[in-house]
Design a protein around this motif. Structure first.
Motif, PDB file in Angstrom:
ATOM      1  N   PRO A  25       0.805  -1.232   0.000  1.00  0.00           N
ATOM      2  CA  PRO A  25       0.000   0.000   0.000  1.00  0.00           C
ATOM      3  C   PRO A  25       0.839   1.285   0.000  1.00  0.00           C
ATOM      4  O   PRO A  25       0.313   2.350  -0.281  1.00  0.00           O
ATOM      5  CB  PRO A  25      -0.823  -0.123   1.296  1.00  0.00           C
ATOM      6  CG  PRO A  25      -0.078  -1.091   2.150  1.00  0.00           C
ATOM      7  CD  PRO A  25       0.623  -2.025   1.225  1.00  0.00           C
ATOM      8  N   ARG A  26       2.131   1.166   0.327  1.00  0.00           N
ATOM      9  CA  ARG A  26       2.977   2.374   0.364  1.00  0.00           C
ATOM     10  C   ARG A  26       3.858   2.478  -0.879  1.00  0.00           C
ATOM     11  O   ARG A  26       4.781   3.277  -0.925  1.00  0.00           O
ATOM     12  CB  ARG A  26       3.839   2.360   1.633  1.00  0.00           C
ATOM     13  CG  ARG A  26       2.973   2.433   2.887  1.00  0.00           C
ATOM     14  CD  ARG A  26       3.777   2.110   4.131  1.00  0.00           C
ATOM     15  NE  ARG A  26       4.810   3.098   4.387  1.00  0.00           N
ATOM     16  CZ  ARG A  26       4.586   4.263   4.987  1.00  0.00           C
ATOM     17  NH1 ARG A  26       3.387   4.587   5.384  1.00  0.00           N
ATOM     18  NH2 ARG A  26       5.580   5.108   5.199  1.00  0.00           N
ATOM     19  N   ASP A  27       3.582   1.625  -1.875  1.00  0.00           N
ATOM     20  CA  ASP A  27       4.376   1.651  -3.109  1.00  0.00           C
ATOM     21  C   ASP A  27       3.815   2.636  -4.123  1.00  0.00           C
ATOM     22  O   ASP A  27       2.615   2.927  -4.125  1.00  0.00           O
ATOM     23  CB  ASP A  27       4.387   0.265  -3.757  1.00  0.00           C
ATOM     24  CG  ASP A  27       5.367  -0.676  -3.086  1.00  0.00           C
ATOM     25  OD1 ASP A  27       6.214  -0.198  -2.299  1.00  0.00           O
ATOM     26  OD2 ASP A  27       5.279  -1.896  -3.336  1.00  0.00           O
ATOM     27  N   GLY A  73      -0.140   3.561  -4.142  1.00  0.00           N
ATOM     28  CA  GLY A  73      -0.828   2.635  -3.244  1.00  0.00           C
ATOM     29  C   GLY A  73      -1.754   3.376  -2.290  1.00  0.00           C
ATOM     30  O   GLY A  73      -1.642   4.594  -2.118  1.00  0.00           O
ATOM     31  N   SER A  74      -2.651   2.620  -1.610  1.00  0.00           N
ATOM     32  CA  SER A  74      -3.720   3.243  -0.815  1.00  0.00           C
ATOM     33  C   SER A  74      -3.195   4.052   0.378  1.00  0.00           C
ATOM     34  O   SER A  74      -3.856   4.968   0.844  1.00  0.00           O
ATOM     35  CB  SER A  74      -4.684   2.152  -0.325  1.00  0.00           C
ATOM     36  OG  SER A  74      -3.964   1.218   0.463  1.00  0.00           O
ATOM     37  N   GLU A  75      -1.999   3.717   0.885  1.00  0.00           N
ATOM     38  CA  GLU A  75      -1.492   4.448   2.063  1.00  0.00           C
ATOM     39  C   GLU A  75      -0.469   5.526   1.700  1.00  0.00           C
ATOM     40  O   GLU A  75       0.147   6.116   2.580  1.00  0.00           O
ATOM     41  CB  GLU A  75      -0.855   3.455   3.044  1.00  0.00           C
ATOM     42  CG  GLU A  75      -1.890   2.605   3.762  1.00  0.00           C
ATOM     43  CD  GLU A  75      -1.261   1.533   4.645  1.00  0.00           C
ATOM     44  OE1 GLU A  75      -0.066   1.662   4.989  1.00  0.00           O
ATOM     45  OE2 GLU A  75      -1.967   0.567   4.957  1.00  0.00           O
ATOM     46  N   VAL A  76      -0.263   5.747   0.405  1.00  0.00           N
ATOM     47  CA  VAL A  76       0.709   6.763  -0.020  1.00  0.00           C
ATOM     48  C   VAL A  76       0.134   8.151   0.229  1.00  0.00           C
ATOM     49  O   VAL A  76      -1.014   8.420  -0.113  1.00  0.00           O
ATOM     50  CB  VAL A  76       1.073   6.587  -1.512  1.00  0.00           C
ATOM     51  CG1 VAL A  76       1.915   7.756  -2.012  1.00  0.00           C
ATOM     52  CG2 VAL A  76       1.804   5.261  -1.725  1.00  0.00           C
ATOM     53  N   ARG A  77       0.900   9.018   0.861  1.00  0.00           N
ATOM     54  CA  ARG A  77       0.456  10.383   1.146  1.00  0.00           C
ATOM     55  C   ARG A  77       1.367  11.383   0.434  1.00  0.00           C
ATOM     56  O   ARG A  77       2.573  11.203   0.377  1.00  0.00           O
ATOM     57  CB  ARG A  77       0.530  10.663   2.659  1.00  0.00           C
ATOM     58  CG  ARG A  77      -0.380   9.787   3.502  1.00  0.00           C
ATOM     59  CD  ARG A  77      -1.854  10.158   3.347  1.00  0.00           C
ATOM     60  NE  ARG A  77      -2.729   9.153   3.950  1.00  0.00           N
ATOM     61  CZ  ARG A  77      -3.304   8.152   3.279  1.00  0.00           C
ATOM     62  NH1 ARG A  77      -3.092   8.019   1.997  1.00  0.00           N
ATOM     63  NH2 ARG A  77      -4.086   7.284   3.892  1.00  0.00           N
ATOM     64  N   ARG A  80       0.464  12.168  -5.941  1.00  0.00           N
ATOM     65  CA  ARG A  80      -0.683  11.709  -6.730  1.00  0.00           C
ATOM     66  C   ARG A  80      -0.276  11.574  -8.187  1.00  0.00           C
ATOM     67  O   ARG A  80       0.760  12.114  -8.592  1.00  0.00           O
ATOM     68  CB  ARG A  80      -1.889  12.604  -6.526  1.00  0.00           C
ATOM     69  CG  ARG A  80      -1.666  14.091  -6.745  1.00  0.00           C
ATOM     70  CD  ARG A  80      -2.999  14.819  -6.674  1.00  0.00           C
ATOM     71  NE  ARG A  80      -3.654  14.635  -5.376  1.00  0.00           N
ATOM     72  CZ  ARG A  80      -3.625  15.523  -4.394  1.00  0.00           C
ATOM     73  NH1 ARG A  80      -2.984  16.661  -4.566  1.00  0.00           N
ATOM     74  NH2 ARG A  80      -4.237  15.304  -3.264  1.00  0.00           N
ATOM     75  N   GLN A 131       7.158   4.977  -1.312  1.00  0.00           N
ATOM     76  CA  GLN A 131       6.985   6.437  -1.417  1.00  0.00           C
ATOM     77  C   GLN A 131       8.167   7.219  -0.840  1.00  0.00           C
ATOM     78  O   GLN A 131       8.438   8.327  -1.280  1.00  0.00           O
ATOM     79  CB  GLN A 131       5.690   6.865  -0.730  1.00  0.00           C
ATOM     80  CG  GLN A 131       5.644   6.597   0.764  1.00  0.00           C
ATOM     81  CD  GLN A 131       4.430   7.243   1.425  1.00  0.00           C
ATOM     82  OE1 GLN A 131       3.677   7.984   0.790  1.00  0.00           O
ATOM     83  NE2 GLN A 131       4.236   6.955   2.699  1.00  0.00           N
TER      84      GLN A 131
END
Ligand SMILES: [Zn+2]
Ligand SMILES: [Zn+2]
Length: 348
Positions: A25-27, A73-77, A80, A131
């Motif tokens: 999720p952090r990729d 991924g879903s947890e990337v902050r 975008r 990320q």
């Protein structure tokens, strides 16, 4: 996707390979815009290894790169799709003693882009990275400039390790892309007197244009004698950026007592020697540079603010299909080449 693969010594082929997928999720899936050819890539190209890192064919090289976020991924902050980034090619574990003490560059479980046995490289249309490896760059920055952030950050890390003082006399032995990055970082940090050497006149001309106070071709003259005539007390810091025994010897001769040798170059051999009694009598400090540490963001700032101009270093441009020619040219130091930039998605 298309990728440039090293298929045996001095042989690069562009082939179709499977596109990488987001694993966690952090990729972040990145479309690669540009990749610079690094001296370490050329070591693999010519000899198939650096120390214990031995190539298994086919092998994808490349780590000095810039890209555009394609999917996160879903947890990337903070990233975008469409965001352009400079890439730190080091993936640190985040858990070991080194990571916990703020030294991800010496992470015990690190994996590096385009490093045999670790991660395949960035000479391809797409790469997946966590990320933490992605550093946003402003729209005004070209893909080539963004790909130069990684080598520049090594120069900046070397400069920071050296604790340069204003007015210091320094020597930079080896004026390839890394030696010139050290020069740029030192000149941006202080009004230092930089003496630079190389074996190629075109690189010395570039060093002079980038602010070296003196340059000398070590094949044509006794550079140690010439620098010592100009700086009879010796220099405070030597950045060894050639990876040769001879330049290490020169460094020990050039340094004043209490001086610091910063080893940036990567030797092709497994061992080097030092005149221990000279080291001891002069009480010299030796510092080694391993990649860079926390210098990506400051390097982006130095380039985007116009304090450092990396454009003069990017002397040659290639398409992904021409990767083989780029490596041949860099290997043979042809046509005054300093940094070969391979444009993948970027059409510059
Ligand atoms: Zn590199
Ligand atoms: Zn670690």
């Amino acid at each position: 996707m298309k990728a440039a693969l090293l298929t045996r010594l001095r042989e690069i082929e562009v082939r179709d390979v499977p596109e990488p997928q987001l694993y966690g999720p952090r990729d972040v899936l990145l479309r690669i815009d540009a990749v610079g050819v690094c001296g370490s890539d050329v070591h693999y190209y010519k000899t198939g290894r650096i120390g214990a890192a031995v190539v298994k064919y086919p092998f994808m090289m490349g780590h000095e790169c810039a890209g555009t976020v394609e999917k996160a991924g879903s947890e990337v902050r903070g990233l975008r799709p469409g965001q352009r980034v400079a890439i730190d090619p080091l993936v640190a574990c985040g858990h070991c003693d080194q990571c916990r003490s703020g030294r991800p560059n010496t992470c015990r479980n690190q994996r590096f882009l385009g490093q045999p046995g670790e991660l395949s490289g960035s000479l391809a249309e797409y790469v997946v990275l966590p990320q933490e490896c992605c550093y946003p760059v402003p729209e005004s920055m070209t893909a080539g400039q963004a790909a130069m952030i990684e080598p520049l950050s090594i120069g900046l890390h070397a400069q920071r390790l050296a604790h340069l003082e204003t007015g210091s006399a320094i020597a930079i032995l080896g004026s390839g892309p890394i030696g010139l990055s050290v020069l740029l970082a030192c000149r941006a940090a202080s009004e230092c007197m930089a003496y630079t050497t190389d074996l190629i006149d075109g690189r010395l001309k570039m060093a002079a244009e980038l602010g070296a106070v003196w340059t000398g071709n070590a094949e044509q003259r006794d550079v140690v004698k010439a620098i010592c005539e100009a700086e009879p007390a010796g220099v405070e810091i030597v950045f060894e950026c050639a990876g040769e025994q001879e330049t290490l010897n020169q460094a020990v001769e050039l340094l004043k007592p209490g001086g610091t040798l910063v080893i940036v170059g990567i030797p092709e051999v497994d061992g080097v020697s030092f005149p221990i009694h000279t080291l001891r009598r002069k009480e010299l400090t030796i510092k080694n540079v391993r990649r860079q540490n926390h210098c990506m963001a400051p390097a982006i700032e130095l380039v985007s603010s116009g304090t450092i101009d990396v454009n003069p270093l990017i002397t040659h441009h290639f398409a992904l299909q021409e990767t083989g020619s780029a490596f041949e040219m860099v290997s043979n130091y042809r046509d005054g080449i300093i940094k070969a930039m391979i444009h993948v998605a970027d059409k510059a």
